[in-house]
Design a protein around this motif. Structure first.
Motif, PDB file in Angstrom:
ATOM      1  N   UNK A   1      72.605  59.174  46.409  1.00  0.00           N
ATOM      2  CA  UNK A   1      71.882  59.403  45.031  1.00  0.00           C
ATOM      3  C   UNK A   1      71.492  60.711  44.841  1.00  0.00           C
ATOM      4  N   UNK A   2      70.593  61.388  45.756  1.00  0.00           N
ATOM      5  CA  UNK A   2      70.465  62.761  45.937  1.00  0.00           C
ATOM      6  C   UNK A   2      71.311  63.687  45.654  1.00  0.00           C
ATOM      7  N   UNK A   3      72.484  63.348  46.354  1.00  0.00           N
ATOM      8  CA  UNK A   3      73.731  64.304  46.240  1.00  0.00           C
ATOM      9  C   UNK A   3      74.219  64.373  44.946  1.00  0.00           C
ATOM     10  N   UNK A   4      74.381  63.121  44.251  1.00  0.00           N
ATOM     11  CA  UNK A   4      75.176  63.004  43.044  1.00  0.00           C
ATOM     12  C   UNK A   4      74.165  63.580  42.029  1.00  0.00           C
ATOM     13  N   UNK A   5      72.716  63.603  42.013  1.00  0.00           N
ATOM     14  CA  UNK A   5      71.891  64.375  41.233  1.00  0.00           C
ATOM     15  C   UNK A   5      72.169  65.811  41.087  1.00  0.00           C
ATOM     16  N   UNK A   6      72.747  66.420  41.963  1.00  0.00           N
ATOM     17  CA  UNK A   6      72.899  67.961  41.889  1.00  0.00           C
ATOM     18  C   UNK A   6      73.945  68.304  40.793  1.00  0.00           C
ATOM     19  N   UNK A   7      74.778  67.265  40.157  1.00  0.00           N
ATOM     20  CA  UNK A   7      75.345  67.486  39.167  1.00  0.00           C
ATOM     21  C   UNK A   7      74.813  67.839  37.828  1.00  0.00           C
ATOM     22  N   UNK A   8      74.923  68.972  37.099  1.00  0.00           N
ATOM     23  CA  UNK A   8      74.117  68.765  35.874  1.00  0.00           C
ATOM     24  C   UNK A   8      74.438  67.867  34.952  1.00  0.00           C
ATOM     25  N   UNK A   9      73.389  67.218  34.448  1.00  0.00           N
ATOM     26  CA  UNK A   9      73.276  66.046  33.591  1.00  0.00           C
ATOM     27  C   UNK A   9      73.264  64.655  34.055  1.00  0.00           C
ATOM     28  N   UNK A  10      73.448  64.356  35.569  1.00  0.00           N
ATOM     29  CA  UNK A  10      73.325  63.361  36.114  1.00  0.00           C
ATOM     30  C   UNK A  10      72.163  62.932  36.854  1.00  0.00           C
ATOM     31  N   UNK A  11      71.212  62.117  36.228  1.00  0.00           N
ATOM     32  CA  UNK A  11      69.873  61.835  36.516  1.00  0.00           C
ATOM     33  C   UNK A  11      69.896  60.853  37.685  1.00  0.00           C
ATOM     34  N   UNK A  12      68.672  60.444  37.813  1.00  0.00           N
ATOM     35  CA  UNK A  12      68.599  59.191  39.122  1.00  0.00           C
ATOM     36  C   UNK A  12      69.215  57.880  38.469  1.00  0.00           C
ATOM     37  N   UNK A  13      69.168  57.488  37.267  1.00  0.00           N
ATOM     38  CA  UNK A  13      69.580  56.265  36.727  1.00  0.00           C
ATOM     39  C   UNK A  13      71.046  56.238  36.931  1.00  0.00           C
ATOM     40  N   UNK A  14      71.856  57.248  36.487  1.00  0.00           N
ATOM     41  CA  UNK A  14      73.264  57.429  36.502  1.00  0.00           C
ATOM     42  C   UNK A  14      73.634  57.191  38.002  1.00  0.00           C
ATOM     43  N   UNK A  15      72.897  58.138  38.855  1.00  0.00           N
ATOM     44  CA  UNK A  15      73.470  58.416  40.290  1.00  0.00           C
ATOM     45  C   UNK A  15      73.088  56.965  41.294  1.00  0.00           C
ATOM     46  N   UNK A  16      71.884  56.295  41.026  1.00  0.00           N
ATOM     47  CA  UNK A  16      71.673  55.120  41.636  1.00  0.00           C
ATOM     48  C   UNK A  16      72.873  53.881  41.189  1.00  0.00           C
ATOM     49  N   UNK A  17      73.050  53.915  40.060  1.00  0.00           N
ATOM     50  CA  UNK A  17      74.082  52.950  39.383  1.00  0.00           C
ATOM     51  C   UNK A  17      75.509  53.248  39.966  1.00  0.00           C
ATOM     52  N   UNK A  18      75.838  54.535  40.198  1.00  0.00           N
ATOM     53  CA  UNK A  18      77.067  54.677  40.528  1.00  0.00           C
ATOM     54  C   UNK A  18      77.136  54.352  42.096  1.00  0.00           C
ATOM     55  N   UNK A  19      76.284  54.632  42.836  1.00  0.00           N
ATOM     56  CA  UNK A  19      76.016  54.318  44.202  1.00  0.00           C
ATOM     57  C   UNK A  19      75.985  53.104  44.407  1.00  0.00           C
ATOM     58  N   UNK A  20      75.460  52.440  43.796  1.00  0.00           N
ATOM     59  CA  UNK A  20      75.107  50.848  43.982  1.00  0.00           C
ATOM     60  C   UNK A  20      76.546  49.838  43.541  1.00  0.00           C
ATOM     61  N   UNK A  21      77.315  50.437  42.498  1.00  0.00           N
ATOM     62  CA  UNK A  21      78.388  49.782  42.189  1.00  0.00           C
ATOM     63  C   UNK A  21      79.630  50.118  43.020  1.00  0.00           C
ATOM     64  N   UNK A  22      79.748  51.400  43.484  1.00  0.00           N
ATOM     65  CA  UNK A  22      80.673  51.953  44.197  1.00  0.00           C
ATOM     66  C   UNK A  22      80.497  51.166  45.901  1.00  0.00           C
ATOM     67  N   UNK A  23      79.292  51.250  46.377  1.00  0.00           N
ATOM     68  CA  UNK A  23      78.986  50.429  47.634  1.00  0.00           C
ATOM     69  C   UNK A  23      79.712  51.572  48.671  1.00  0.00           C
ATOM     70  N   UNK A  24      80.601  51.283  48.845  1.00  0.00           N
ATOM     71  CA  UNK A  24      81.440  51.945  49.974  1.00  0.00           C
ATOM     72  C   UNK A  24      82.798  52.680  49.522  1.00  0.00           C
TER      73      UNK A  24
END
Length: 352
Positions: A214-237
C-alpha cells in the motif's frame, strides 16, 4: 476420483457425482441450508474433487469443502453463463454441468483469498456504501433548499455547505415546519455517517499499515491510500497473474472485442471485476494527470488533442496505471518520473 458438482442454494442444494469414467454415479437433492448440504457431502465416497459456483459466501464454502475433499475449484459465474447459455436451467442440470467441467478440467476458476483479505475487501466495499449514502443525503438537502427557492449561489453565502460554517448556516435557514424536520433529520444523518466513515477509515488504515504494498503504490502521484489499499486487497497475490495485461482484464478495463475474419471491432470496456476499483482508478488517473508529467504525457498521447477522446484517454490511463502498479508490486520498486515511451507505454519501462 469422484468429481462432484454442487449447485448451492439457501433452502435446497443439488449434488451431481461422476465416477472416473465421467459417467453419472449419483445425483442428490438436499433440502435445508448449507449445514445440511455440507453434512450430506461429508458422507460421499472418497477421494473426491468438488466444484461449485462463486456467489455470496463462496469463501466460507471453500474452507468447508476443503476439509471434506481432496480438491476444490470455484467456478466463475460470468464465464459459466458464456459456456452454458441454455434455455433450460435447473439445479440438477447446473450441478451436473459443474461436475462435467470439473471432470474435463475446464472449470473457469476464480481466486479464493484468505479470510483476512475477504474481510478487508468487505470493509472497503462497506465504506463505499457509506460514502454513497452520504452523497445521497447531501443531494436531498440540495433538493430541499432548491424547492424553497434557495439556489447554489445563495447557499452558505456562496461557500461550501458541508463545512462547519455551512452546517450552521443550514440550521439557521427558515423553513416550513415539515421541511424543518426533514432538515434536522438529514443533518443528524450526515453527522452519523461522518462518524461511521471515520471509524471505518481508521480501521482500514490499521490494515493498510500491515501491507507494505500500500505504501509502495502511494508513491505514484494521484494514488492515495483508498486506491492503493483497494488494489492490494483485490489483487491479493500479484504472482497469480502470468502477465500484466491480465490484471487489466481482471478489473474490467479492457475493451469488448468482436473479431471475425479481417474485421476486429473493439467496444466499451468489459466492466468485469470490482466496480469500486475502476471508480478509484479513474479518480487516481485524473489526479495523476494533474500532478505527474509522466502520467500527463501518456494521457495526452492517447487523447491526440481531441476533446472528444478525453474520457477514452482517462480510462486508458487508469488501465495503464493498473499495469504499472502490478509491475511495482512484482519488483518492489517505487515510482520514478521517466518519459513515457513513444509506443506501447510499457509499465516495465515507465513510472519505475
Amino acid at each position: 476420483m469422484y468429481h462432484v458438482g454442487v449447485d448451492v442454494g439457501d433452502k435446497c442444494s443439488s449434488v451431481a457425482i461422476l465416477n472416473d469414467d465421467g459417467k453419472v454415479f449419483k445425483q442428490i437433492e438436499v433440502k435445508g441450508g448449507w449445514n445440511a448440504m455440507l453434512s450430506r457431502v461429508a458422507l460421499l465416497p472418497r477421494p473426491m474433487a468438488i466444484c461449485y459456483e462463486a456467489s455470496c459466501g463462496y469463501g466460507y464454502l471453500h474452507e468447508k469443502f476443503s476439509q471434506l475433499s481432496d480438491r476444490v475449484q470455484v467456478a466463475h459465474p460470468g464465464q459459466l453463463r458464456l459456456i452454458f447459455q441454455a434455455k433450460k436451467k435447473h439445479n440438477r442440470v447446473d450441478a451436473l454441468k459443474l461436475a462435467k467441467l470439473l471432470y474435463l478440467d475446464e472449470v473457469p476458476r476464480v481466486h479464493v483469498p484468505g479470510v483476512d483479505v475477504r474481510s478487508w475487501r468487505m470493509m472497503i466495499e462497506f465504506r463505499q456504501k457509506l460514502m454513497a449514502r452520504r452523497v445521497s443525503v447531501k443531494n436531498q438537502i440540495r433538493g430541499m433548499l432548491k424547492s424553497q427557492g434557495i439556489t447554489s449561489g445563495e447557499v452558505a453565502g456562496g461557500k461550501s455547505l458541508w463545512t462547519k460554517k455551512g452546517i450552521v448556516w443550514l440550521n439557521d435557514v427558515k423553513l416550513p415546519e415539515l421541511e424543518s424536520l426533514r432538515r434536522e433529520m438529514m443533518v443528524e444523518e450526515l453527522k452519523e455517517l461522518a462518524g461511521k466513515i471515520k471509524r471505518v477509515e481508521d480501521e482500514l488504515a490499521k490494515v493498510a499499515a500491515r501491507h507494505p504494498g500500500v505504501a509502495l503504490l502511494m508513491t505514484i502521484p494521484g494514488v492515495g491510500i483508498r486506491t492503493a489499499e483497494t488494489f492490494v486487497a483485490y489483487v491479493d497475490d500479484v504472482k497469480r497473474f502470468d502477465r500484466l495485461k491480465q490484471v487489466g482484464s481482471y478489473f474490467g478495463l479492457v475493451p469488448c472485442q468482436d473479431a471475425t475474419g479481417k474485421v476486429n471491432r473493439l467496444g466499451h470496456i468489459t466492466r468485469d471485476g470490482p466496480a469500486t476499483m475502476r471508480k478509484l482508478l479513474v479518480e487516481a488517473a485524473w489526479q495523476g494527470v494533474r500532478r505527474s508529467p509522466t502520467i500527463r504525457s501518456f494521457f495526452e498521447r492517447i487523447k491526440r488533442d481531441d476533446p472528444d477522446r478525453g474520457k477514452i484517454a482517462l480510462v486508458a490511463t487508469g488501465h495503464w496505471l493498473v499495469r504499472v502498479m502490478a509491475s511495482m508490486l512484482r519488483s518492489g520498486e517505487c515510482w520514478r518520473e521517466t518519459p513515457v515511451p513513444e509506443r506501447a507505454g510499457s509499465p516495465e519501462r515507465a513510472g519505475q
